[in-house]
Design a protein around this motif. Structure first.
Motif, short mmCIF file in Angstrom:
data_model
loop_
_atom_site.label_atom_id
_atom_site.label_comp_id
_atom_site.label_asym_id
_atom_site.label_seq_id
_atom_site.Cartn_x
_atom_site.Cartn_y
_atom_site.Cartn_z
N GLY A 70 0.78 -1.23 0.00
CA GLY A 70 0.00 0.00 0.00
C GLY A 70 0.81 1.28 0.00
O GLY A 70 0.22 2.36 0.02
N GLU A 71 2.13 1.20 -0.07
CA GLU A 71 2.92 2.43 -0.07
C GLU A 71 2.66 3.24 -1.34
O GLU A 71 2.68 4.47 -1.32
CB GLU A 71 4.40 2.08 0.05
CG GLU A 71 5.30 3.25 0.47
CD GLU A 71 5.81 4.07 -0.71
OE1 GLU A 71 6.39 5.14 -0.48
OE2 GLU A 71 5.63 3.63 -1.87
N LYS A 81 0.13 2.14 7.94
CA LYS A 81 -0.93 2.88 8.62
C LYS A 81 -1.82 1.90 9.41
O LYS A 81 -2.20 2.16 10.55
CB LYS A 81 -1.76 3.65 7.60
CG LYS A 81 -2.85 4.53 8.20
CD LYS A 81 -3.49 5.37 7.09
CE LYS A 81 -4.53 6.34 7.66
NZ LYS A 81 -5.73 5.67 8.15
N TYR A 82 -2.14 0.77 8.79
CA TYR A 82 -2.96 -0.24 9.45
C TYR A 82 -2.27 -0.78 10.70
O TYR A 82 -2.89 -0.91 11.77
CB TYR A 82 -3.25 -1.38 8.48
CG TYR A 82 -3.91 -2.58 9.14
CD1 TYR A 82 -5.28 -2.61 9.39
CD2 TYR A 82 -3.14 -3.68 9.53
CE1 TYR A 82 -5.87 -3.70 10.00
CE2 TYR A 82 -3.73 -4.77 10.15
CZ TYR A 82 -5.09 -4.78 10.39
OH TYR A 82 -5.67 -5.86 11.02
N ASP A 314 6.72 5.46 3.53
CA ASP A 314 5.94 5.00 4.69
C ASP A 314 6.46 5.56 6.00
O ASP A 314 5.82 5.42 7.04
CB ASP A 314 5.94 3.46 4.74
CG ASP A 314 4.88 2.86 3.83
OD1 ASP A 314 3.86 3.55 3.57
OD2 ASP A 314 5.05 1.71 3.39
N GLY A 315 7.61 6.21 5.97
CA GLY A 315 8.12 6.85 7.17
C GLY A 315 7.20 7.93 7.69
O GLY A 315 7.25 8.29 8.87
N ARG A 316 6.31 8.46 6.83
CA ARG A 316 5.40 9.52 7.27
C ARG A 316 4.38 9.04 8.29
O ARG A 316 3.77 9.86 8.99
CB ARG A 316 4.68 10.12 6.07
CG ARG A 316 3.68 9.19 5.38
CD ARG A 316 3.24 9.84 4.07
NE ARG A 316 2.18 9.12 3.40
CZ ARG A 316 2.35 8.06 2.63
NH1 ARG A 316 3.58 7.58 2.46
NH2 ARG A 316 1.34 7.48 2.03
N ILE A 321 4.60 9.07 15.23
CA ILE A 321 4.20 8.32 16.44
C ILE A 321 5.40 7.99 17.32
O ILE A 321 5.28 7.20 18.26
CB ILE A 321 3.42 7.04 16.09
CG1 ILE A 321 4.32 6.04 15.35
CG2 ILE A 321 2.17 7.37 15.29
CD1 ILE A 321 3.72 4.64 15.28
N GLY A 322 6.56 8.56 17.02
CA GLY A 322 7.71 8.34 17.89
C GLY A 322 8.66 7.26 17.44
O GLY A 322 9.51 6.82 18.23
N ILE A 323 8.54 6.82 16.18
CA ILE A 323 9.51 5.87 15.63
C ILE A 323 10.23 6.60 14.49
O ILE A 323 9.83 6.52 13.33
CB ILE A 323 8.84 4.58 15.11
CG1 ILE A 323 8.00 3.92 16.19
CG2 ILE A 323 9.90 3.60 14.60
CD1 ILE A 323 7.24 2.69 15.74
#
Length: 370
Positions: A70-71, A81-82, A314-316, A321-323
């Motif tokens: 899904g990227e 995201k999921y 996908d880093g967005r 969230i702190g990762i």
């Protein structure tokens, strides 16, 4: 966390010189859809995990592998995201390694220019600019025309010059690239990064690649207006695509466009639910040290250059969230000829094998143990 996506953009088999859905090795390159984006990295990470297991490696810190889908179509479904929303405990990590940067190869000389490290990316957001009108018969035109009003609004939006901003990644990019870039351009890079010299910045902004990382950018990408050729338009809409500098919120950008338009009859709305804004992750010695050390060992004399992505990975979903998520691969290529998302996508075989060694060793350096 070792992160890679295994989905790819669509490909029309008939348009390719080779079957895009079958990996082909030819002339020193791997050809296939996704060869560069992002299956090479996914294969390397998977291979590393197998090798760690077989050799009995016992890291001091847990290493997790996350291969997702899904990227390339995040508004349909995105695996990261999921997982963030439903299985956060599975992916918790102090930081993640991801796609987004690689080594730059000079196609003319074959020399390695730099090894890239991505820290942060611009936030993607589409906005709908809409004008509605009672309409009527085209034989009886009136001054208040939805299409004309929309055109005027878009003209004003096109003139918005969002303020220039710097973070660790962009400042580091211009400073290090200044050493590799001769003439006025190199001098402008240094002046922009050190003192935010206005003249230097204006010259850099003429280059689309430099402009894209200096500030938020918005551009009209789609138009739709009217319902019949013989009727006054009842509705006219446009899509304006914005790439927002890390840390800025979509609502802030929406208000800036609304203020610039200055017309209550023009609605400016978010097309999709906004993603969470986040500052770029810091380039600490703990992150940069192993990358610089390993680059020095494997690619002597090649500098490490930080960068911020104007596009999206996908880093967005992870950094907010702190990762904190960093793009690094050790795969050297010429971005103008890899054809990611285009026809005949390819990556040098030698570069994949070097990336295999680089990422295998890098994860060990971060994880410790023996």
């Amino acid at each position: 966390l070792l992160l890679a996506h295994i989905d790819v953009v669509e490909a029309n088999r008939a348009d390719w010189e080779r079957d895009p859905f079958k990996l082909t090795e030819e002339g020193g390159f791997f050809y296939a859809r996704g060869a560069m984006d992002d299956k090479a990295m996914a294969a390397i990470f998977t291979d590393s995990m197998v090798r760690y297991k077989r050799e009995g490696y016992k890291p001091q810190r847990t290493i997790k592998l996350m291969l997702t889908c899904g990227e390339e179509s995040p508004n349909t479904f995105n695996g990261v995201k999921y997982l963030v929303e439903n299985h956060r405990q599975l992916i918790d990590a102090e930081f993640a390694l991801n796609e987004g940067a690689g080594g730059r190869l000079d196609p003319a000389t074959g020399k390695y220019v730099f090894n890239g490290v991505q820290a942060g990316e611009k936030l993607y957001q589409d906005f709908t600019i809409e004008v509605t009108n009672p309409g009527g018969h085209s034989s009886r035109p009136v001054p208040d025309n939805a299409i004309y009003r929309l055109a005027g609004a878009l003209e004003k939006i096109s003139k918005i010059d969002f303020p220039v901003e710097f973070n660790d990644a962009t400042r580091g990019y211009f400073l290090r690239m200044a050493d590799l870039t001769p003439g006025q351009e190199g001098a402008d890079m240094r002046a922009a990064a050190t003192s935010q010299d206005k003249d230097a910045i204006e010259r850099l902004k003429k280059n689309a690649s430099h402009n894209s990382v200096l500030h938020t950018t918005c551009v009209a990408t789609q138009l739709n207006g009217g319902h019949a050729p013989n009727a006054l338009p009842q509705r006219a809409t446009a899509n304006v695509n914005c790439r927002i500098f890390p840390g800025r919120a979509p609502e802030e950008i929406r208000k800036q466009m609304e203020t610039a338009v200055g017309d209550k009859e023009v609605k400016v709305t978010l097309r999709d639910q906004p993603e969470t804004p986040s500052p770029a992750p810091p380039l600490t010695p703990a992150i940069m040290g192993p990358i610089e050390q390993l680059t020095k060992e494997m690619f002597p004399g090649v500098p490490v250059v930080p960068a911020m992505a104007a596009g999206a990975t996908d880093g967005r979903f992870l950094t907010p969230i702190g990762i904190p998520t960093y793009g690094v691969s050790g795969i050297f290529a010429d971005p103008n000829t890899t054809n990611a998302h285009g026809l005949n996508e390819r990556v040098p075989v030698k570069s994949v094998m070097e990336g295999r060694a680089f990422l295998y060793r890098l994860a060990k350096m971060y994880a410790g143990g023996k």
